[in-house]
Design a protein around this motif. Structure first.
Motif, mmCIF file in Angstrom:
data_model
loop_
_atom_site.group_PDB
_atom_site.id
_atom_site.type_symbol
_atom_site.label_atom_id
_atom_site.label_comp_id
_atom_site.label_asym_id
_atom_site.label_seq_id
_atom_site.Cartn_x
_atom_site.Cartn_y
_atom_site.Cartn_z
ATOM 1 N N GLY A 126 -33.324 -0.166 48.211
ATOM 2 C CA GLY A 126 -34.104 -1.357 48.535
ATOM 3 C C GLY A 126 -35.489 -1.304 47.909
ATOM 4 O O GLY A 126 -35.856 -0.348 47.222
ATOM 5 N N SER A 127 -36.271 -2.328 48.163
ATOM 6 C CA SER A 127 -37.581 -2.425 47.518
ATOM 7 C C SER A 127 -38.491 -1.272 47.881
ATOM 8 O O SER A 127 -39.265 -0.798 47.037
ATOM 9 N N ASP A 128 -38.419 -0.777 49.127
ATOM 10 C CA ASP A 128 -39.321 0.291 49.548
ATOM 11 C C ASP A 128 -39.094 1.570 48.740
ATOM 12 O O ASP A 128 -40.048 2.208 48.284
ATOM 13 N N GLN A 129 -37.835 1.938 48.564
ATOM 14 C CA GLN A 129 -37.551 3.118 47.760
ATOM 15 C C GLN A 129 -37.921 2.891 46.294
ATOM 16 O O GLN A 129 -38.508 3.761 45.638
ATOM 17 N N ALA A 136 -39.022 -5.513 42.934
ATOM 18 C CA ALA A 136 -38.327 -4.266 43.250
ATOM 19 C C ALA A 136 -36.971 -4.508 43.896
ATOM 20 O O ALA A 136 -36.094 -3.650 43.847
ATOM 21 N N THR A 137 -36.788 -5.675 44.481
ATOM 22 C CA THR A 137 -35.501 -6.033 45.083
ATOM 23 C C THR A 137 -34.583 -6.726 44.085
ATOM 24 O O THR A 137 -33.393 -6.435 44.009
ATOM 25 N N SER A 192 -30.924 -15.231 55.642
ATOM 26 C CA SER A 192 -30.516 -14.197 56.592
ATOM 27 C C SER A 192 -29.788 -13.098 55.830
ATOM 28 O O SER A 192 -29.458 -13.243 54.653
ATOM 29 N N GLY A 193 -29.556 -11.991 56.502
ATOM 30 C CA GLY A 193 -28.816 -10.904 55.875
ATOM 31 C C GLY A 193 -29.657 -9.991 55.024
ATOM 32 O O GLY A 193 -29.123 -9.197 54.247
ATOM 33 N N GLY A 194 -31.000 -10.084 55.169
ATOM 34 C CA GLY A 194 -31.870 -9.210 54.406
ATOM 35 C C GLY A 194 -31.819 -9.486 52.919
ATOM 36 O O GLY A 194 -31.375 -10.547 52.468
ATOM 37 N N SER A 195 -32.236 -8.501 52.139
ATOM 38 C CA SER A 195 -32.306 -8.682 50.694
ATOM 39 C C SER A 195 -30.940 -8.915 50.074
ATOM 40 O O SER A 195 -30.793 -9.720 49.152
ATOM 41 N N SER A 196 -29.916 -8.230 50.580
ATOM 42 C CA SER A 196 -28.572 -8.404 50.014
ATOM 43 C C SER A 196 -28.075 -9.821 50.241
ATOM 44 O O SER A 196 -27.451 -10.425 49.360
ATOM 45 N N GLY A 197 -28.369 -10.376 51.419
ATOM 46 C CA GLY A 197 -27.973 -11.749 51.692
ATOM 47 C C GLY A 197 -28.712 -12.733 50.818
ATOM 48 O O GLY A 197 -28.146 -13.736 50.362
ATOM 49 N N GLN A 198 -29.976 -12.439 50.554
ATOM 50 C CA GLN A 198 -30.782 -13.314 49.714
ATOM 51 C C GLN A 198 -30.291 -13.277 48.266
ATOM 52 O O GLN A 198 -30.185 -14.314 47.605
ATOM 53 N N ILE A 199 -29.984 -12.095 47.769
ATOM 54 C CA ILE A 199 -29.479 -11.963 46.403
ATOM 55 C C ILE A 199 -28.131 -12.660 46.268
ATOM 56 O O ILE A 199 -27.870 -13.355 45.277
ATOM 57 N N ASP A 200 -27.280 -12.509 47.279
ATOM 58 C CA ASP A 200 -25.986 -13.193 47.249
ATOM 59 C C ASP A 200 -26.176 -14.705 47.244
ATOM 60 O O ASP A 200 -25.505 -15.427 46.492
ATOM 61 N N ALA A 201 -27.110 -15.195 48.046
ATOM 62 C CA ALA A 201 -27.319 -16.639 48.159
ATOM 63 C C ALA A 201 -27.796 -17.246 46.854
ATOM 64 O O ALA A 201 -27.302 -18.293 46.427
ATOM 65 N N VAL A 251 -30.600 -7.766 36.141
ATOM 66 C CA VAL A 251 -30.219 -7.049 34.920
ATOM 67 C C VAL A 251 -28.721 -6.780 34.900
ATOM 68 O O VAL A 251 -28.061 -6.852 33.851
ATOM 69 N N ASN A 252 -28.157 -6.516 36.073
ATOM 70 C CA ASN A 252 -26.751 -6.121 36.162
ATOM 71 C C ASN A 252 -25.788 -7.291 36.324
ATOM 72 O O ASN A 252 -24.595 -7.078 36.568
ATOM 73 N N GLY A 253 -26.286 -8.514 36.206
ATOM 74 C CA GLY A 253 -25.363 -9.642 36.147
ATOM 75 C C GLY A 253 -25.434 -10.676 37.236
ATOM 76 O O GLY A 253 -24.741 -11.695 37.170
ATOM 77 N N VAL A 254 -26.257 -10.458 38.288
ATOM 78 C CA VAL A 254 -26.437 -11.519 39.278
ATOM 79 C C VAL A 254 -27.053 -12.720 38.574
ATOM 80 O O VAL A 254 -28.010 -12.588 37.810
#
Length: 334
Positions: free
Chosen positions: A150-153, A98-99, A75-84, A105-108
């Motif tokens: 986001g991925s679309d942009q 793209a997401t 849940s929470g869209g792409s940001s929630g997925q990256i956090d998870a 690269v930035n440390g996640v």
């Protein structure tokens, strides 16, 4: 035993892809890993694009590797997925390169181990629009449903970059997909980046046409769109488990390519792929779930270089070092 432990230690230093084990060695090493025997959380946001996770679970491909897995709804869209995935709330997930690439690269804390499929999104304009090429969009509005950054942009910017157009010359407007279609009809935006499954009914009806595409254009259709991602701590602590997860995912992908109708029916029966079954099957057949590691690595390299060119990734960073940081196509068949 000492020799084996030394070899295992060296493998950890060099990365899983540098070290192949016999089945007996793999089984012995796996039993010592923290993840052996525990339930592994597979983060899945539903939908056809990431359907391999559902198929691997439902059709027993994880089980065949001896793994205990649970599909966790994201849940929470792409940001929630990256956090998870970055914080270890889930052990494995997948999403658009793209997401996920810039956060990785930035440390996640994430490592990519295989591609998922090609295709799935395109840049659309009204069928009767005077816009004929991406150059015609300079100074005009492009709708991006999943927001700035986001991925679309990010996908759209790569289209422009490949066509030698500075993405900064484009005006961006955030609009949900359905609203974006209406905005194009009203002339409020001149194009929109949309999922091919969503857009197909408008394409078939003659209301929209494709200007640029991940799915159909020669310079993009061989690329990986989505990618299999593992939490970095999990990856470091459980190299054999990661190999098994990746191997199961690829086995499920191969099965889906061989059984497209059953795959779509299975996903829809479990509410993991919505829409008219015939349309979903048509879209499914435009994806290459069998995309290989060579193509996936080439996609990562090309995307990194594109992102460096318009400032999303520091241009001073070495592309090959970044590839080694985020990518390990783990040895899957010894």
């Amino acid at each position: 035993m000492k020799k084996f432990l030394v070899a295992l230690f060296c493998a950890a230093l060099m990365g899983a892809s540098a070290f192949a084990m016999t089945k007996e060695e793999e089984d012995a090493a796996w039993k010592k890993e923290p993840a052996c025997g525990r339930v592994i959380k597979i983060g899945y946001n539903g939908g056809l694009c990431l359907g391999t996770f559902g198929i691997a679970q439902l059709k027993g491909f994880y089980e065949a590797e001896g793994l205990k897995t649970e599909v966790v709804r994201m849940s929470g869209g792409s940001s929630g997925q990256i956090d998870a995935i970055g914080t270890g709330k889930v052990d494995v997930t997948g999403d658009h390169i793209a997401t996920m690439l810039v956060p990785a690269v930035n440390g996640v804390r994430v490592k990519f181990t295989t591609g998922i499929h090609s295709g799935c999104k395109s840049l659309y304009v009204p069928a009767d629009s005077p816009i004929k090429t991406t150059a015609d969009l300079v100074g005009k509005y492009v709708a991006i449903p999943d927001g700035i950054g986001g991925s679309d942009q990010n996908i759209s910017m790569r289209f422009f970059n490949h066509d030698k157009i500075d993405p900064r010359q484009i005006k961006w407007k955030v609009a949900e997909a359905g609203i974006a279609v209406m905005a194009m009809k009203k002339g409020e935006v001149q194009a929109a980046l949309l999922g091919d499954q969503f857009a197909k009914k408008f394409l078939d009806s003659g209301e929209l046409r494709i200007l640029r595409s991940l799915t159909f254009d020669e310079d993009f259709k061989q690329e990986a769109c989505c990618i299999h991602a593992v939490n970095l701590d999990f990856y470091n602590e459980n190299p054999v488990t990661v190999k098994k997860l990746t191997r199961a995912h690829e086995a499920a992908s191969a099965w889906m390519m061989e059984h497209p109708e059953e795959a779509v029916n299975t996903l829809q029966a479990n509410k993991w792929a919505a829409g008219d079954p015939k349309l979903v099957l048509e879209i499914f057949k435009t994806y290459n779930f069998g995309i290989d590691d060579k193509a996936t690595e080439a996609t990562l390299r090309s995307t990194i270089d594109d992102y460096k060119s318009f400032g999303m990734i520091d241009a001073k960073k070495d592309t090959e070092e970044l590839i080694r940081k985020v990518w390990d196509p783990v040895v899957k068949n010894d």
